[in-house]
Scaffold this motif. Sequence first.
Motif, PDB file in Angstrom:
ATOM      1  N   ASP A 137      42.191   1.779 -55.685  1.00  0.00           N
ATOM      2  CA  ASP A 137      43.325   2.637 -56.042  1.00  0.00           C
ATOM      3  C   ASP A 137      43.009   4.102 -55.739  1.00  0.00           C
TER       4      ASP A 137
ATOM      5  N   LEU B  18      56.330  -6.454 -62.302  1.00  0.00           N
ATOM      6  CA  LEU B  18      55.758  -5.536 -61.327  1.00  0.00           C
ATOM      7  C   LEU B  18      56.799  -5.135 -60.296  1.00  0.00           C
TER       8      LEU B  18
ATOM      9  N   GLN C 234      52.998  -8.973 -66.797  1.00  0.00           N
ATOM     10  CA  GLN C 234      54.030  -7.950 -66.949  1.00  0.00           C
ATOM     11  C   GLN C 234      54.844  -7.898 -65.660  1.00  0.00           C
TER      12      GLN C 234
ATOM     13  N   LYS D 162      58.678   1.706 -67.337  1.00  0.00           N
ATOM     14  CA  LYS D 162      57.758   1.359 -68.421  1.00  0.00           C
ATOM     15  C   LYS D 162      58.519   0.775 -69.615  1.00  0.00           C
TER      16      LYS D 162
ATOM     17  N   TYR E 146      47.154  -7.644 -63.489  1.00  0.00           N
ATOM     18  CA  TYR E 146      48.486  -7.124 -63.806  1.00  0.00           C
ATOM     19  C   TYR E 146      49.529  -8.223 -63.994  1.00  0.00           C
TER      20      TYR E 146
ATOM     21  N   ILE F 135      53.507  -0.313 -58.298  1.00  0.00           N
ATOM     22  CA  ILE F 135      52.338  -0.293 -57.420  1.00  0.00           C
ATOM     23  C   ILE F 135      52.819   0.039 -56.011  1.00  0.00           C
TER      24      ILE F 135
ATOM     25  N   GLU G 225      55.117  -2.284 -64.277  1.00  0.00           N
ATOM     26  CA  GLU G 225      54.211  -1.361 -63.610  1.00  0.00           C
ATOM     27  C   GLU G 225      54.645  -1.229 -62.161  1.00  0.00           C
TER      28      GLU G 225
ATOM     29  N   PHE H 130      51.917   6.442 -61.208  1.00  0.00           N
ATOM     30  CA  PHE H 130      51.745   5.005 -60.982  1.00  0.00           C
ATOM     31  C   PHE H 130      50.612   4.741 -60.003  1.00  0.00           C
ATOM     32  N   ILE H 131      50.333   3.481 -59.796  1.00  0.00           N
ATOM     33  CA  ILE H 131      49.207   3.036 -58.969  1.00  0.00           C
ATOM     34  C   ILE H 131      49.550   3.130 -57.484  1.00  0.00           C
TER      35      ILE H 131
ATOM     36  N   TYR I 209      59.807   6.692 -63.832  1.00  0.00           N
ATOM     37  CA  TYR I 209      58.666   5.887 -64.271  1.00  0.00           C
ATOM     38  C   TYR I 209      58.792   5.431 -65.720  1.00  0.00           C
ATOM     39  N   GLU I 210      59.218   6.301 -66.605  1.00  0.00           N
ATOM     40  CA  GLU I 210      59.347   5.926 -68.017  1.00  0.00           C
ATOM     41  C   GLU I 210      60.405   4.847 -68.216  1.00  0.00           C
TER      42      GLU I 210
END
Length: 149
Positions: A16, A32, A30, A60, A27, A67, A65, A88-89, A56-57
């Motif tokens: 990452d 994705l 959850q 969430k 991961y 990616i 998540e 984020f990733i 993003y929130e």
Amino acid sequence: MAVVVGDKIPFFTSIDSKGNHFEIKDYIGQPLVIYFYPKDDTPGCTAQACTFRDQYEVFKDFGAEIIGISSDSILSHQKFVSKYNLPFILLSDFDKKIRNAFGVSRDYLGLIDGRTTYIVDANGIVRYIFDSTSSRKHIEVALSILKKI
């Protein structure tokens, strides 16, 4: 062979933007949003990343998540994350093994890496695939699908 709706996502590892080892299996459990994009710090990719950042929130709140994956180097990702404060990733796919495992196509006569988003449920099953050069539409589509799963 390309991943299609109903498939389990392929297992993959990467590094990452913080230089940490990443395994997708960590991961699962959850929802994705896995999005492939052409290149850090270009106009369309920056707009897409910043729109994901700004929402993003909301992602969430759905337990999801985000990616982002491109063939850029870890250093490039670090600069991109820092410049735009991306929460984020981001994964480096310098050898394009992840892109190839998903079967992400190329855009613009095969000259540029494609822009494709996969919405994945908590079991690792692909629920929706969105393939478009319109960078901002990916966020709208991802949120609408997450509301349904």
